[in-house]
Structure formats: C-alpha cells, structure tokens
Write a protein that holds these residues in place. Structure first.
Motif, PDB file in Angstrom:
ATOM      1  N   LEU A  64       0.821  -1.205   0.000  1.00 11.74           N
ATOM      2  CA  LEU A  64       0.000   0.000   0.000  1.00 11.74           C
ATOM      3  C   LEU A  64       0.853   1.252   0.000  1.00 11.74           C
ATOM      4  N   ILE A  65       1.917   1.245   0.792  1.00 15.44           N
ATOM      5  CA  ILE A  65       2.861   2.358   0.861  1.00 15.44           C
ATOM      6  C   ILE A  65       4.254   1.744   0.872  1.00 15.44           C
ATOM      7  N   LYS A  66       5.171   2.311   0.122  1.00 19.27           N
ATOM      8  CA  LYS A  66       6.536   1.777   0.138  1.00 19.27           C
ATOM      9  C   LYS A  66       7.503   2.913  -0.189  1.00 19.27           C
ATOM     10  N   ASN A  67       8.412   3.180   0.741  1.00 18.47           N
ATOM     11  CA  ASN A  67       9.488   4.134   0.478  1.00 18.47           C
ATOM     12  C   ASN A  67      10.763   3.629   1.148  1.00 18.47           C
ATOM     13  N   ILE A  68      11.757   4.452   1.242  1.00 19.14           N
ATOM     14  CA  ILE A  68      13.066   4.007   1.773  1.00 19.14           C
ATOM     15  C   ILE A  68      12.946   3.506   3.210  1.00 19.14           C
ATOM     16  N   PHE A  69      12.086   4.143   4.011  1.00 17.60           N
ATOM     17  CA  PHE A  69      12.014   3.836   5.433  1.00 17.60           C
ATOM     18  C   PHE A  69      10.788   2.999   5.818  1.00 17.60           C
ATOM     19  N   PHE A  70       9.681   3.269   5.175  1.00 14.28           N
ATOM     20  CA  PHE A  70       8.396   2.759   5.660  1.00 14.28           C
ATOM     21  C   PHE A  70       7.695   1.922   4.593  1.00 14.28           C
ATOM     22  N   LYS A  71       7.034   0.864   5.042  1.00 13.59           N
ATOM     23  CA  LYS A  71       6.240   0.032   4.139  1.00 13.59           C
ATOM     24  C   LYS A  71       4.957  -0.369   4.848  1.00 13.59           C
ATOM     25  N   ARG A  72       3.839  -0.268   4.144  1.00 13.84           N
ATOM     26  CA  ARG A  72       2.566  -0.795   4.642  1.00 13.84           C
ATOM     27  C   ARG A  72       2.115  -1.864   3.645  1.00 13.84           C
ATOM     28  N   GLU A  73       1.953  -3.059   4.146  1.00 12.86           N
ATOM     29  CA  GLU A  73       1.610  -4.214   3.320  1.00 12.86           C
ATOM     30  C   GLU A  73       0.228  -4.730   3.715  1.00 12.86           C
ATOM     31  N   MET A  74      -0.542  -5.151   2.716  1.00 10.04           N
ATOM     32  CA  MET A  74      -1.854  -5.711   3.003  1.00 10.04           C
ATOM     33  C   MET A  74      -1.985  -7.066   2.323  1.00 10.04           C
ATOM     34  N   ILE A  75      -2.506  -8.036   3.064  1.00 12.22           N
ATOM     35  CA  ILE A  75      -2.797  -9.354   2.510  1.00 12.22           C
ATOM     36  C   ILE A  75      -4.287  -9.605   2.664  1.00 12.22           C
ATOM     37  N   LEU A  76      -4.932  -9.955   1.552  1.00 11.34           N
ATOM     38  CA  LEU A  76      -6.350 -10.288   1.564  1.00 11.34           C
ATOM     39  C   LEU A  76      -6.503 -11.792   1.455  1.00 11.34           C
ATOM     40  N   PHE A  77      -7.329 -12.364   2.304  1.00 10.92           N
ATOM     41  CA  PHE A  77      -7.618 -13.797   2.274  1.00 10.92           C
ATOM     42  C   PHE A  77      -9.060 -13.972   1.809  1.00 10.92           C
ATOM     43  N   PHE A  78      -9.243 -14.734   0.754  1.00  9.67           N
ATOM     44  CA  PHE A  78     -10.579 -14.937   0.187  1.00  9.67           C
ATOM     45  C   PHE A  78     -11.103 -16.329   0.531  1.00  9.67           C
ATOM     46  N   ALA A  79     -12.415 -16.432   0.592  1.00  8.38           N
ATOM     47  CA  ALA A  79     -13.094 -17.725   0.713  1.00  8.38           C
ATOM     48  C   ALA A  79     -14.305 -17.660  -0.197  1.00  8.38           C
ATOM     49  N   ASP A  80     -14.361 -18.568  -1.163  1.00 10.54           N
ATOM     50  CA  ASP A  80     -15.473 -18.556  -2.124  1.00 10.54           C
ATOM     51  C   ASP A  80     -15.634 -17.194  -2.779  1.00 10.54           C
ATOM     52  N   ASN A  81     -14.505 -16.598  -3.185  1.00 13.36           N
ATOM     53  CA  ASN A  81     -14.495 -15.340  -3.941  1.00 13.36           C
ATOM     54  C   ASN A  81     -14.802 -14.097  -3.106  1.00 13.36           C
ATOM     55  N   ILE A  82     -14.983 -14.239  -1.807  1.00 11.84           N
ATOM     56  CA  ILE A  82     -15.309 -13.100  -0.938  1.00 11.84           C
ATOM     57  C   ILE A  82     -14.170 -12.890   0.060  1.00 11.84           C
ATOM     58  N   VAL A  83     -13.843 -11.607   0.326  1.00 14.28           N
ATOM     59  CA  VAL A  83     -12.790 -11.307   1.307  1.00 14.28           C
ATOM     60  C   VAL A  83     -13.223 -11.847   2.669  1.00 14.28           C
ATOM     61  N   LEU A  84     -12.445 -12.776   3.191  1.00  9.35           N
ATOM     62  CA  LEU A  84     -12.736 -13.384   4.483  1.00  9.35           C
ATOM     63  C   LEU A  84     -11.986 -12.674   5.604  1.00  9.35           C
ATOM     64  N   ASP A  85     -10.712 -12.331   5.340  1.00  8.96           N
ATOM     65  CA  ASP A  85      -9.888 -11.695   6.360  1.00  8.96           C
ATOM     66  C   ASP A  85      -8.890 -10.768   5.696  1.00  8.96           C
ATOM     67  N   ILE A  86      -8.456  -9.759   6.449  1.00 13.49           N
ATOM     68  CA  ILE A  86      -7.518  -8.749   5.943  1.00 13.49           C
ATOM     69  C   ILE A  86      -6.437  -8.545   6.991  1.00 13.49           C
ATOM     70  N   LEU A  87      -5.196  -8.609   6.563  1.00 16.33           N
ATOM     71  CA  LEU A  87      -4.062  -8.350   7.448  1.00 16.33           C
ATOM     72  C   LEU A  87      -3.261  -7.199   6.856  1.00 16.33           C
ATOM     73  N   ILE A  88      -3.157  -6.095   7.604  1.00 17.63           N
ATOM     74  CA  ILE A  88      -2.371  -4.939   7.184  1.00 17.63           C
ATOM     75  C   ILE A  88      -1.229  -4.780   8.188  1.00 17.63           C
ATOM     76  N   THR A  89      -0.010  -4.688   7.680  1.00 15.82           N
ATOM     77  CA  THR A  89       1.161  -4.606   8.552  1.00 15.82           C
ATOM     78  C   THR A  89       2.013  -3.406   8.164  1.00 15.82           C
ATOM     79  N   ASP A  90       2.455  -2.644   9.158  1.00 16.70           N
ATOM     80  CA  ASP A  90       3.363  -1.521   8.959  1.00 16.70           C
ATOM     81  C   ASP A  90       4.778  -1.945   9.349  1.00 16.70           C
TER      82      ASP A  90
END
Length: 80
Positions: free
Chosen positions: A42-68
C-alpha cells in the motif's frame, strides 16, 4: 481510494467484497492469481512500508491483514 488512509477504515471498506469488487477499488495485487491470497504494497518508500494481505473464501474477502514496517521491522499489525 488512498492507500495512506487509516488502515482500519481501509479494511472496513474491503471487508466481505468480492474479488471483482476489490479489483475495481484497488486493482491487481502484487501477485495476482486465481488463488485465494492477494498481497499489496500500500505504501513503500526508503524507510516505511505498509503491506496488506487479503484472504478470500469462495471469492469473498474473508480476512484482511495490514502490517506496517519501519526499516524492515514490524511496528504495527491490523487484522480485520
């Protein structure tokens, strides 16, 4: 949709969306496939990164993990 928004609000917007709706909102993931895990920088520069992982079940977002990360170290995690 701005990636710098509050991660909790960002997660709420994506919760229970279909794969097609996610694509319309934020586009293809870093590794886009027909599988049920999509990853985004989601955000990425020299110092900081925000990453998001979406987990789907039957084509629908089941869970979301966002990490800084700061200089490669995890500093905060948001789970929806």
């Amino acid at each position: 949709m701005k990636y710098s928004e509050n991660p909790s609000k960002f997660g709420e917007v994506l919760k229970e969306k279909s794969k097609q709706q996610v694509l319309q909102l934020i586009g293809h993931s870093n590794y886009h496939s027909e599988f049920d895990v999509w990853k985004y920088d989601l955000i990425k520069n020299i110092f900081f990164k925000r990453e998001m992982i979406l987990f789907f079940a039957d084509n629908i977002v089941l869970d979301i993990l966002i990490t800084d990360y700061f200089l490669g170290s995890k500093i905060r995690e948001y789970i929806h």
